[in-house]
Scaffold this motif. Structure first.
Motif, PDB file in Angstrom:
ATOM      1  N   ARG A  49      25.241 -22.628  -5.232  1.00  0.00           N
ATOM      2  CA  ARG A  49      25.592 -23.465  -4.089  1.00  0.00           C
ATOM      3  C   ARG A  49      24.443 -23.533  -3.086  1.00  0.00           C
ATOM      4  O   ARG A  49      24.183 -24.579  -2.493  1.00  0.00           O
ATOM      5  N   ARG A  53      22.709 -26.872  -1.928  1.00  0.00           N
ATOM      6  CA  ARG A  53      22.763 -27.246  -0.510  1.00  0.00           C
ATOM      7  C   ARG A  53      21.367 -27.528   0.037  1.00  0.00           C
ATOM      8  O   ARG A  53      21.160 -28.462   0.812  1.00  0.00           O
ATOM      9  N   ASP A  58      23.914 -31.548   2.190  1.00  0.00           N
ATOM     10  CA  ASP A  58      25.287 -31.883   2.556  1.00  0.00           C
ATOM     11  C   ASP A  58      26.222 -30.904   1.849  1.00  0.00           C
ATOM     12  O   ASP A  58      26.147 -30.733   0.627  1.00  0.00           O
ATOM     13  N   ALA A  59      27.123 -30.270   2.611  1.00  0.00           N
ATOM     14  CA  ALA A  59      27.969 -29.220   2.050  1.00  0.00           C
ATOM     15  C   ALA A  59      28.896 -29.760   0.971  1.00  0.00           C
ATOM     16  O   ALA A  59      29.094 -29.138  -0.076  1.00  0.00           O
ATOM     17  N   ALA A  62      27.000 -30.717  -2.091  1.00  0.00           N
ATOM     18  CA  ALA A  62      26.545 -29.489  -2.748  1.00  0.00           C
ATOM     19  C   ALA A  62      27.662 -28.839  -3.558  1.00  0.00           C
ATOM     20  O   ALA A  62      27.418 -28.278  -4.630  1.00  0.00           O
ATOM     21  N   ASP A 117      26.483 -32.773   7.068  1.00  0.00           N
ATOM     22  CA  ASP A 117      25.576 -31.837   7.726  1.00  0.00           C
ATOM     23  C   ASP A 117      24.425 -32.561   8.406  1.00  0.00           C
ATOM     24  O   ASP A 117      23.361 -32.015   8.608  1.00  0.00           O
ATOM     25  N   GLY A 208      23.402 -22.939   2.857  1.00  0.00           N
ATOM     26  CA  GLY A 208      24.226 -22.523   1.752  1.00  0.00           C
ATOM     27  C   GLY A 208      24.335 -21.053   1.548  1.00  0.00           C
ATOM     28  O   GLY A 208      25.123 -20.590   0.746  1.00  0.00           O
TER      29      GLY A 208
END
Length: 943
Positions: A49, A53, A58-59, A62, A117, A208
């Motif tokens: 992750r 990320r 972008d969470a 990701a 994000d 992340g």
């Protein structure tokens, strides 16, 4: 449960399961073993992750990339040629999927919303993002075995033993490959001018890198794997096809992971989840710290970080404030911020200096491997830097402090150490002069103190004041020779040195306070080589400031009482002894500057409070709707929808929580008492106590308690020193006071508000660096913790109720010498509303083996110490914790956690520092007070 077992669970890191990756892959390939796949996802999910990320920014995207990576693993895991190199294989797959996902995202013409994000991405400097990209690319180029070693140890935070078990290698093999990988990375990154340690820190704390636990949120992950077309599409791009059986099986695998997470968070005798490794000293992982829902009052004339410099523009219409890599501009007439295009940056080493044009900053920088010192020049428009100077050093002088200064014309940079000073030419990027400052035998004890450095306004001379020297040395920067010095400044060197804008006048404040006399300030007329004019500050100069206006008018900002926090501003005309107009200044004012026309004096505190004064009247020329001191208490008041604040100067605020507008301007308590030594307040802002020395007995003190909401004086108590902390007790019948003596040690008393009776809790003096305390939710018990034990005391009798000990040999890295004490191991503690548990932050990041002993947020049973749950936290220095009224949420200075799972639900900004917080009665909002006097309201749920 034994005490030893309790502390081991509280502080030790649970090792990863011993099964190697290859064995887990074989189990999965042979019979679709759910537990084996879940363990692989748990073990490598954090790294997957984080890589995703960093690549996509972008969470949510990701998460899709991470899920796609494990879909690919489910399909191809059984056919890997080198299953022992799974970590490196996942690293490569994730990077390829992330590149495809980012490209698809950019091509999506129908997407109108910014990345989730986006705010965090804009705030992150381009320099940091580029550094992370370079590191990922170089790791991807490593030979496979070396790449696996680096990924396991640095991207996944495993110890060498854990990494060796995961890869199925011997520890010796792992170390050999890890060393080779590190050396190869160091050489390749070194060609780009990047230090390896900084590079590894970049990937360790970049986007992340979250806290411990499964890499996916259980419910969203399951539904997403079953139906998320974006994740399946990414996986197909890597595989060519993806059967429904594989997708549905992976969904089941994620269900298993989610169940494992739920069981791990459930109190009981089950084994605890491991604490994820966090790099030593790592800052918080990147999570969007959204804007507050409501700003209480305004942030006018409030610098968002520690303040190091104030400066007026040439026309006097703007005030510039700088500190901690942040530059702000303010309208002098209104106090409002002025829009500008600048990029904040994070300094890496101590003092930074704003250039005369306010477009660049000179920032010293220290690399540790290899040891190398330099000065960077940051461009504020972009946040990018170039190396301005390579500053020589030897390994033995890294312990000695340095001071720096920049010439007013911006061409020279001076560096001072105890035994020498250097003057550098910034344009030529070369050393101009080296000045020896030999240490005399009588001053050996002060040889480590760096000298005070200032250039004269015309940039022709460098003034140097050494520790314990009454002389201001003046060195010609053109020739490097010493010129006639300024003498007679005082007893023991200067702590402040200032020149008038025209260069005619100079002033220096002595470093010594003489009892019964005060501190001397010497003022020289630079056109006449005569003895200085000496004036006395009767209450000392600690934390003070000197500032010249036009025509040689000198302003001093100094204590209003000896050792107090209140400040007084004094105006002195050149050569005139009396009268000397004075007016009250802000608390702990340490920076001051006068406008070009001499009409305005700006005084700033280190915490970021700025006050503008009319020099003719001594009154504030601009009134800010914020406190003039740090907020020490905040809470939701008795009136629905109102938030009350209490500041260190005893001022109070009453705000409408819905609009942020004041219900009355922040002001002092109703009886107007001056808190010369500051004020101690309860965390909810309801009660304030001021302390003053008894006029009859200097060693005796009197504490006066007031209701900060009404201004009513409640009671007075004789105490042995100023009250430094005040704790509320559920039920409202009592308060707990923490009292400081002249040696900074603490004692504890319980105050009965109805009778005025004080019950001693701990009369033996406590070390404030070692001990932390909290009142339990039952309203009957005071809990005191240090690294050795937790003791509970009855608040009505002062008697001990319970104790659970931390024996020798159990606490990690305990000193071998029994008398040697470690400070700040227990960072913060809070009692739950039901009185059954304590939340504790246990330190560890600053220890030599910090990667194995990360700071941990731990919830324990209050009376037994049995660990209920815990998680690693990347917030290394929380000063406080607070529960929501229903106990479902827990907040610290930088985070809000779900109290049941200890998962983060909200990230608070690092700057300005949060000094107090309170939940709304329904727990949906968090009101925060800050070190610079501002206050905000946040939505607790980050969504």
């Amino acid at each position: 449960m034994t005490t030893a077992a309790t502390i081991t669970r509280l502080l030790a890191v649970v090792p990863a399961p011993p099964a190697p990756d290859a064995d887990l892959l074989a189990r999965f390939a042979a019979g679709r073993d759910d537990a084996a796949f879940a363990e692989l996802a748990r073990r490598h999910g954090r790294m997957v992750r984080a890589v995703a990320r960093r690549a996509v920014g972008d969470a949510h995207l990701a998460e899709d990339v991470a899920q796609a990576a494990f879909l690919v693993l489910a399909r191809k895991g059984g056919r890997l040629a080198h299953p022992d190199r799974l970590a490196g294989w996942l690293f490569g797959v994730t990077r390829r999927l992330a590149r495809k996902a980012a490209a698809r995202h950019r091509r999506d013409a129908h997407r109108t919303e910014p990345l989730a994000d986006g705010l965090a991405a804009r705030v992150r400097s381009a320099e940091w993002a580029e550094l992370v990209r370079i590191v990922d690319n170089e790791v991807a180029r490593l030979p496979a075995a070396e790449q696996v070693s680096v990924v396991l140890c640095y991207f996944e935070g495993m110890t060498q033993d854990e990494a060796a078990r995961a890869a199925g290698w011997s520890v010796r093999t792992l170390r050999r490959r890890l060393t080779a990988g590190r050396d190869r990375l160091r050489r390749r990154l070194g060609r780009r001018g990047i230090a390896l340690d900084l590079a590894l820190l970049a990937v360790a704390v970049g986007p992340g890198t979250g806290t411990a636990g499964p890499c996916f949120n259980p419910i969203p992950a399951v539904s997403a794997l079953a139906a998320n077309a974006r994740a399946e599409g990414l996986a197909r791009s890597e595989l060519g096809s993806l059967t429904g059986a594989v997708a549905s099986w992976c969904a089941a695998g994620m269900v298993a992971i989610g169940m494992a997470a739920g069981l791990a968070a459930t109190p009981g005798p089950r084994p605890e989840p491991p604490v994820a490794a966090v790099p030593p000293g790592a800052p918080l992982a990147t999570m969007p710290a959204a804007e507050p829902v409501i700003r209480l009052g305004s942030a006018n004339l409030r610098h968002p970080a520690d303040l190091s410099e104030l400066r007026f523009s040439a026309d006097g219409t703007q005030l510039l404030s700088y500190g901690r890599g942040k530059l702000r501009r303010w309208n002098v007439k209104t106090g409002e911020p002025i829009a500008q295009t600048v990029t904040d940056f994070a300094p890496t080493f101590g003092q930074t200096i704003l250039a005369p044009d306010a477009a660049t900053v000179i920032s010293p920088h220290l690399d540790y491997n290899p040891l190398r010192f330099s000065a960077r020049e940051y461009t504020l428009a972009t946040g990018q830097y170039r190396e301005a100077l390579a500053l020589p050093m030897d390994p033995n002088d890294s312990l000695y402090p340095r001071r720096f200064t920049l010439s007013p014309d911006g061409t020279l940079f001076a560096e001072g150490r105890a035994a020498e000073a250097r003057i550098w030419d910034l344009k030529a990027r070369s050393l101009r002069h080296r000045i020896d400052l030999p240490v005399v035998k009588s001053d050996r004890v002060f040889e480590w103190i760096a000298p005070l450095l200032r250039f004269t306004p015309d940039s022709k001379y460098l003034a140097i004041v050494r520790a314990r020297s009454p002389t201001v040395q003046l060195w010609d920067v053109a020739t490097g020779r010493e010129t006639p010095p300024l003498t007679g400044s005082g007893q023991s060197g200067a702590v402040a040195l200032s020149f008038s804008p025209d260069g005619r006048w100079a002033a220096a404040a002595d470093a010594v306070y003489l009892v019964g006399s005060g501190t001397k300030v010497a003022i020289w007329d630079m056109t006449r080589p005569t003895a200085p004019w000496l004036v006395t500050l009767p209450d000392g100069f600690a934390g003070g400031a000197l500032a010249f206006g036009p025509d040689g008018v000198l302003y001093t900002v100094s204590p209003a009482v000896v050792d107090g926090t209140a400040r007084v501003v004094t105006r002195r005309e050149p050569g005139v002894v009396l009268p000397t107009p004075q007016w009250a200044g802000p608390r702990a004012g340490s920076k001051a500057v006068v406008s070009p026309d001499g009409g305005t004096l700006a005084v700033g505190t280190e915490s970021g409070v700025i006050v503008l004064y009319d020099t003719r009247t001594g009154t504030e020329s601009v009134r800010s709707l914020a406190h003039a001191a740090g907020v020490v208490g905040i809470g939701y008041g008795p009136v629905a929808g109102a938030v009350r604040t209490l500041a260190a100067d005893a001022s109070t605020g009453d705000w409408d929580a819905a609009s942020g507008k004041p219900r009355g301007r922040p002001g002092p308590p109703a009886d107007g008492r001056d808190a010369a030594w500051g004020v101690a307040g309860t965390a909810d802002g309801r009660w304030a106590v001021t302390s003053e020395q008894s006029p009859a007995e200097p060693k005796a003190w009197i504490a006066t308690l007031q209701d900060a909401w009404t201004g009513e004086r409640k009671n007075t108590w004789p105490v042995t020193g100023p009250v430094k902390k005040l704790l509320t007790v559920p039920g409202g019948a009592r308060l707990v006071a923490v009292i400081e003596d002249q040696n900074r040690r603490e004692s504890v008393e319980s105050w009965d508000l109805a009778t005025g009776r004080a019950v001693p809790i701990r009369t033996d003096l406590l070390n404030p660096m070692q001990h932390r305390y909290a009142v339990l939710g039952d309203g009957k018990t005071f809990a005191l913790l240090d690294e050795g034990e937790c003791t509970g005391y009855d608040l009505t009798t002062g008697r001990q109720r319970f104790v659970w000990k931390m024996p020798e040999g159990v606490v990690p890295l305990r000193p071998e010498t029994p008398v040697e004490k470690r400070w700040s191991l227990i960072r913060a503690v809070a009692g739950s509303p039901d009185g059954k548990t304590l939340a504790i932050v246990v330190g560890g990041a600053a220890r030599p083996d910090g990667a194995k002993r990360p700071p941990s947020l731990v919830v324990v049973e209050a009376e037994t110490g049995r660990v209920v749950r815990r998680v690693a936290t990347t917030d290394p220095t929380p000063a406080w914790l607070v529960f929501s009224p229903d106990g479902s949420r827990l907040a610290g200075p930088r985070c809000v956690w779900d109290a049941a799972t200890l998962a983060e639900v909200r990230r608070l900004p690092v700057h300005p520092e949060v000094t107090a917080a309170a939940f709304s009665p329904d727990g949906r909002f968090l009101a925060s007070g800050h070190a610079n006097g501002t206050a905000n309201v946040w939505a607790v749920d980050a969504k």
